[in-house]
Design an enzyme around this catalytic site. Structure first.
Site, PDB file in Angstrom:
ATOM      1  N   PHE A 135       0.878  -1.196  -0.032  1.00  0.00           N
ATOM      2  CA  PHE A 135       0.042   0.007   0.009  1.00  0.00           C
ATOM      3  C   PHE A 135       0.742   1.197   0.018  1.00  0.00           C
ATOM      4  CE2 PHE A 135      -2.464   3.581   1.807  1.00  0.00           C
ATOM      5  CZ  PHE A 135      -3.338   3.339   1.016  1.00  0.00           C
ATOM      6  N   ASP A 220       9.420   2.608   1.682  1.00  0.00           N
ATOM      7  CA  ASP A 220       8.030   3.271   2.091  1.00  0.00           C
ATOM      8  C   ASP A 220       8.061   3.073   3.659  1.00  0.00           C
ATOM      9  OD1 ASP A 220       5.552   4.105   2.949  1.00  0.00           O
ATOM     10  OD2 ASP A 220       4.629   3.427   1.043  1.00  0.00           O
ATOM     11  N   LYS A 249       3.184   9.150   8.738  1.00  0.00           N
ATOM     12  CA  LYS A 249       2.178   9.111   9.700  1.00  0.00           C
ATOM     13  C   LYS A 249       2.727   9.634  11.097  1.00  0.00           C
ATOM     14  CE  LYS A 249      -0.827   5.453   8.020  1.00  0.00           C
ATOM     15  NZ  LYS A 249      -0.378   5.135   6.641  1.00  0.00           N
TER      16      LYS A 249
HETATM   17  C1  LIG Z   1      -0.776   5.364   5.059  1.00  0.00           C
HETATM   18  C2  LIG Z   1       0.355   4.787   4.208  1.00  0.00           C
HETATM   19  C3  LIG Z   1       0.389   5.740   3.029  1.00  0.00           C
HETATM   20  C4  LIG Z   1      -0.438   6.926   2.769  1.00  0.00           C
HETATM   21  O1  LIG Z   1      -0.280   7.709   3.486  1.00  0.00           O
HETATM   22  P1  LIG Z   1      -1.410   9.074   3.511  1.00  0.00           P
HETATM   23  O2  LIG Z   1      -0.854  10.035   4.437  1.00  0.00           O
HETATM   24  O3  LIG Z   1      -2.739   8.571   3.797  1.00  0.00           O
HETATM   25  O4  LIG Z   1      -1.213   9.536   2.253  1.00  0.00           O
HETATM   26  C5  LIG Z   1       1.493   5.215   2.241  1.00  0.00           C
HETATM   27  N1  LIG Z   1       2.161   4.029   2.560  1.00  0.00           N
HETATM   28  C6  LIG Z   1       1.977   3.517   3.483  1.00  0.00           C
HETATM   29  C7  LIG Z   1       2.861   2.347   3.897  1.00  0.00           C
HETATM   30  C8  LIG Z   1       1.043   3.853   4.470  1.00  0.00           C
HETATM   31  O5  LIG Z   1       1.035   2.966   5.598  1.00  0.00           O
END
Ligand SMILES: *Cc1c(COP(=O)(O)O)cnc(C)c1O
Length: 388
Positions: A135, A220, A249
């Protein structure tokens, strides 16, 4: 205002893109929160891993309030003191070099993808390999990067140039390389995909493959970063260094701020005008993040996160209806026997415990500052909700 009025208002005036839980939070402190009707909750979510220091931490409130009263915003035409201080701290904490600041995980990943495309230009390589079940965000490009068919069906056509490999399978990754790949982008623990950790040997092999084929390794760490796994960045727990890392986050402790940090190989990749963000590196968000990073990038703090993660696992595995627990540090996925994860979530909310789900698992992302007493109190509620 009573809960039903709020729910009606939401239904009438907010686009229906979220499936919500019947809770309207009003205020919180640390690991505890209260809803608009005064009901008390323990919080094992920290707002999907955002409130790293818990609700309304004293140091964080002070830092953010002081900055809001001094200067709340300036454009990126000017130099911003808390933002450059934050960038220096992040360079030291990451082992990488230079930051680009923005406002969400998706936007940080967009920056990483731009860096990869620019890096690949010299050899005409533009493809990026990501993993199945990953994701990476909700923008059209990060949806394309997300290796799950369900995310690709509605908003086509998406951005081209993504190839998907099986996680924890180095041979499959190798089979996707044909000279047109400029980068590999992955999560060390797939959060939304169901808290699926990548093995240390696999991550090391991916690093070696990237070096061998002159591809960038992009991690990521939007969810795993900023202490979540018991290391400031999760890659520090497995002895590799990526070329680019993104995080978001937990970074602002509750304010919207995200970052894409470039390592040695790509620290000079951008020239003025190549990327930008109106709110990126905003002084108030930077001041909040500076407080978070100062507290979390500390070996004693990180060790406690690892210990509390182990304690959680031990206690959870004592519950007869817990089938397995996986994850790292305070990023935990729990499989409950014979129960739908969403039903467990609803039952816990009614009983005063906030939790998350990820695929068929229940997921805990508590504040990193949670105490053992709070873990015990929350797990007591959890145990009652999952017993036969
Ligand atoms: C939450 C998340 C995203 C997206 O982040 P947003 O701030 O909602 O755009 C991307 N990559 C990972 C691994 C995530 O957990």
């Amino acid at each position: 205002m009573d809960f039903n009025t709020i729910k009606e208002q939401e239904q009438a005036y907010i686009l229906h893109s979220y499936g919500r839980v019947d809770v309207a939070l009003d205020h919180g402190k640390g690991c505890e929160a209260w809803d608009v009707e005064g009901k008390h909750y323990y919080d094992f979510t920290s707002g999907i891993g955002v409130n790293a220091l818990g609700y309304c931490d004293d140091g964080w409130v002070k830092a953010v309030s002081a900055q809001a009263a001094r200067i709340q915003h300036m454009s990126n035409y000017y130099y911003c003191t808390p933002n450059v201080a934050l960038a220096e701290k992040l360079a030291k904490a990451s082992g990488l070099c230079r930051s680009f600041f923005c406002n969400s995980g998706a936007e940080a990943n967009e920056c990483a993808i731009k860096i990869a495309r620019k890096y690949g230009e010299k050899k005409g390589a533009h493809k990026i390999v990501t993993l199945k079940n990953s994701f990476h965000g909700r923008t059209l490009t990060t949806l394309a990067a997300t290796g799950q068919d369900a995310f690709h069906q509605i908003f086509t056509p998406l951005t081209e140039g993504f190839v998907y490999a099986e996680g924890n399978d180095i041979a499959d990754l190798e089979s996707k390389l044909d000279g047109s790949v400029c980068a590999v982008m992955l999560e060390s623990v797939q959060g939304e995909g169901g808290v699926v950790p990548m093995d240390e040997e696999y991550l090391k092999a991916v690093r070696a493959l990237c070096d061998q084929h002159d591809m960038l390794l992009i991690l990521d760490e939007v969810q795993t970063g900023v202490g979540r796994t018991g290391y400031f960045f999760s890659y520090q727990g497995c002895g590799i260094l990526p070329d680019v890392v993104t995080t978001a986050k937990g970074l602002g402790g509750g304010l919207p701020i995200a970052v894409c940090i470039a390592g040695e190989k790509v620290k000079d990749i951008f020239a003025p005008g190549m990327n930008g963000s109106t709110f990126g590196g905003n002084p108030v968000a930077s001041a909040g993040a500076l407080e978070v990073v100062s507290r979390v990038a500390d070996e004693a703090f990180l060790e406690q996160v690892r210990e509390k993660g182990e304690y959680f696992k031990e206690q959870l595995l004592k519950l007869p209806n817990v089938e397995f627990v996986r994850g790292r540090g305070l990023m935990l996925g729990i499989k409950v026997k014979n129960r739908d994860a969403h039903d467990v979530l609803s039952a816990c909310a009614k009983a005063g415990l906030l939790i998350l789900t990820a695929k068929e698992l229940v997921r805990f992302l508590p504040p990193l500052t949670i105490t053992k007493d709070e873990i015990d109190a929350g797990l007591k509620i959890f145990a009652e909700q999952i017993q036969d």
